[in-house]
Design a protein around this motif. Structure first.
Motif, PDB file in Angstrom:
ATOM      1  N   GLU A 122       2.986   1.483   0.573  1.00 52.25           N
ATOM      2  CA  GLU A 122       1.860   2.634  -0.288  1.00 52.25           C
ATOM      3  C   GLU A 122       1.020   3.289   1.192  1.00 52.25           C
ATOM      4  OE1 GLU A 122      -0.497   1.459  -3.953  1.00 52.25           O
ATOM      5  OE2 GLU A 122       1.259   2.002  -4.725  1.00 52.25           O
ATOM      6  N   ALA A 123       0.396   2.497   2.233  1.00 53.06           N
ATOM      7  CA  ALA A 123      -0.024   2.468   2.897  1.00 53.06           C
ATOM      8  C   ALA A 123       0.435   3.135   4.561  1.00 53.06           C
ATOM      9  CB  ALA A 123      -1.706   1.049   3.513  1.00 53.06           C
ATOM     10  N   GLY A 124       1.849   2.866   4.317  1.00 49.66           N
ATOM     11  CA  GLY A 124       2.505   3.281   5.259  1.00 49.66           C
ATOM     12  C   GLY A 124       3.533   2.235   6.471  1.00 49.66           C
ATOM     13  N   ILE A 125       2.637   0.600   5.952  1.00 50.36           N
ATOM     14  CA  ILE A 125       3.154   0.568   5.933  1.00 50.36           C
ATOM     15  C   ILE A 125       4.824  -0.610   6.127  1.00 50.36           C
ATOM     16  CG2 ILE A 125       2.088  -2.443   7.232  1.00 50.36           C
ATOM     17  CD1 ILE A 125      -0.571  -1.420   6.168  1.00 50.36           C
ATOM     18  N   ALA A 126       5.380  -1.185   7.355  1.00 49.41           N
ATOM     19  CA  ALA A 126       6.821  -1.748   6.580  1.00 49.41           C
ATOM     20  C   ALA A 126       6.828  -3.011   6.269  1.00 49.41           C
ATOM     21  CB  ALA A 126       7.492  -1.352   8.063  1.00 49.41           C
TER      22      ALA A 126
END
Length: 95
Positions: free
Chosen positions: A50-54
């Protein structure tokens, strides 16, 4: 960055990717190979995504990484981790 997944059942017991350093692109979550470890990884994966972290989850061969180290030795543990870490980060592991 590698983040251990807490075995606690409370969501507040988990490290939060929102506290991660600015610009973090990939998060490795080291888990215990049990239901609690998998649940923790699932929750943390959702928050990180959700925070854009893979996210990549690192799993031990046995119950936990200490079990792997004691049973198989350092070289085997390193190889197991190298097999799970993305190509873009393997060079850092070899240092």
């Amino acid at each position: 960055m590698i983040w251990p997944a807490s075995r606690g059942e409370s969501p507040s017991a988990f490290a939060c990717p929102c506290d991660a350093p600015f610009g973090l692109q990939r998060l490795y979550i080291a888990i215990d190979r049990d239901p609690a470890g998998r649940r923790a990884a699932e929750r943390l994966t959702i928050r990180a995504t959700e925070a854009g972290i893979a996210v990549r989850v690192l799993e031990p061969r046995l119950g936990d990484f200490n079990d792997d180290l004691r049973a198989d030795g350092l070289q085997a543990l390193r190889q197991n981790l190298a097999d799970q870490i993305g190509l873009e980060d393997r060079e850092r592991l070899e240092r």
